[in-house]
Write a protein that holds these residues in place. Sequence first.
Motif, PDB file in Angstrom:
ATOM      1  N   LEU A 121       0.825  -1.206   0.000  1.00  0.00           N
ATOM      2  CA  LEU A 121       0.000   0.000   0.000  1.00  0.00           C
ATOM      3  C   LEU A 121       0.859   1.256   0.000  1.00  0.00           C
ATOM      4  N   ILE A 122       1.952   1.213   0.750  1.00  0.00           N
ATOM      5  CA  ILE A 122       2.854   2.368   0.780  1.00  0.00           C
ATOM      6  C   ILE A 122       3.482   2.596  -0.601  1.00  0.00           C
ATOM      7  N   LYS A 123       3.850   1.509  -1.281  1.00  0.00           N
ATOM      8  CA  LYS A 123       4.411   1.636  -2.627  1.00  0.00           C
ATOM      9  C   LYS A 123       3.391   2.241  -3.594  1.00  0.00           C
ATOM     10  N   LEU A 124       2.152   1.776  -3.497  1.00  0.00           N
ATOM     11  CA  LEU A 124       1.110   2.309  -4.380  1.00  0.00           C
ATOM     12  C   LEU A 124       0.857   3.787  -4.117  1.00  0.00           C
ATOM     13  N   ASP A 125       0.948   4.184  -2.862  1.00  0.00           N
ATOM     14  CA  ASP A 125       0.717   5.587  -2.522  1.00  0.00           C
ATOM     15  C   ASP A 125       1.806   6.486  -3.091  1.00  0.00           C
ATOM     16  N   SER A 126       3.003   5.942  -3.283  1.00  0.00           N
ATOM     17  CA  SER A 126       4.116   6.750  -3.796  1.00  0.00           C
ATOM     18  C   SER A 126       4.115   6.865  -5.315  1.00  0.00           C
ATOM     19  N   VAL A 127       3.246   6.109  -5.992  1.00  0.00           N
ATOM     20  CA  VAL A 127       3.196   6.154  -7.463  1.00  0.00           C
ATOM     21  C   VAL A 127       2.344   7.342  -7.896  1.00  0.00           C
ATOM     22  N   VAL A 128       2.920   8.204  -8.739  1.00  0.00           N
ATOM     23  CA  VAL A 128       2.199   9.353  -9.295  1.00  0.00           C
ATOM     24  C   VAL A 128       1.630   8.933 -10.640  1.00  0.00           C
TER      25      VAL A 128
END
Length: 294
Positions: free
Chosen positions: A187-194
């Motif tokens: 989830l943290i990785k997905l949140d960092s994707v623009v």
Amino acid sequence: MPARSSVGATGAAVAAAEEKDAELEVTPGGMVVQKRDPDAAPPAAVVPTIRLKVKHGSAYHEIYISSQATFGDLKKMVAERVGMHPLDQRIIYKDKERDSAAFLDTAGVKDRSKLVVEEDATAKAKRLLEIRKNHKMEKAAKAIAAIARDVDKLASKVSALETIVNKGGRVVEEDVIRLIELLMNELIKLDSVVADGDAKQQRRNQVNRVQAYVETLDRIKIKNSAPKGNAQPKQQQNREPKPQRRVQFQQQQQPVVVTTNWETFDSLLIPSTSTATITVAPPATTTRLDWELF
């Protein structure tokens, strides 16, 4: 045998001559020409090729192109000569900028016509911005795809644990906690994707998917901590209230005797005293106290 072979050769020659005569015809002027097929399509018209003189900066370039080509086709040929992207070009003919979809012959371009090619700064900037945007979208799509592959691996483990618990088995609680942590990292990785556009929707779908797996693990954790089998948690039985016993206490008071001595002073010489006894009998009262025994 030689006679037969000569006859065969003569027949073949005659057949060939007849076939040749069938392919030829005589015109009204007496000329022998090849016979025309009335069903054959008319010959295609030859499209002329014109030579253009294109100026770019201080240099001139001669370009040979079909007269029925478009200005967009001409831009592609100019790009090969001067190295300028076709979308960054402005072609001017007779002091007027020409559209890429317009045809050369329709615009009046003829052989040895002169055209000017200039760089369109606005179109170039727009193209570069579009390239950068597409690059970001492509990068975001690749990142989301990589995360999706990792989530697929974790999803198989979640499904395995769920199957075990649903069948009444138990799993190691540390495994459940570890899977929850790994999913939270995704989830943290997905949140960092623009991301924008389709990539943004793909990211949202993956976030919902990971959250669903985390909720499944929470349910597994609750089921795993519950007693196994029929050993349900003992519920405290509500004790039935014991019947209240009422005990009546009777308190009786004994009669009280009051003795009063009276002195009279009728005569100073003859002292006399009289004693009167008065018996006060209090009313017989009965006090009833109700006590509840537990």
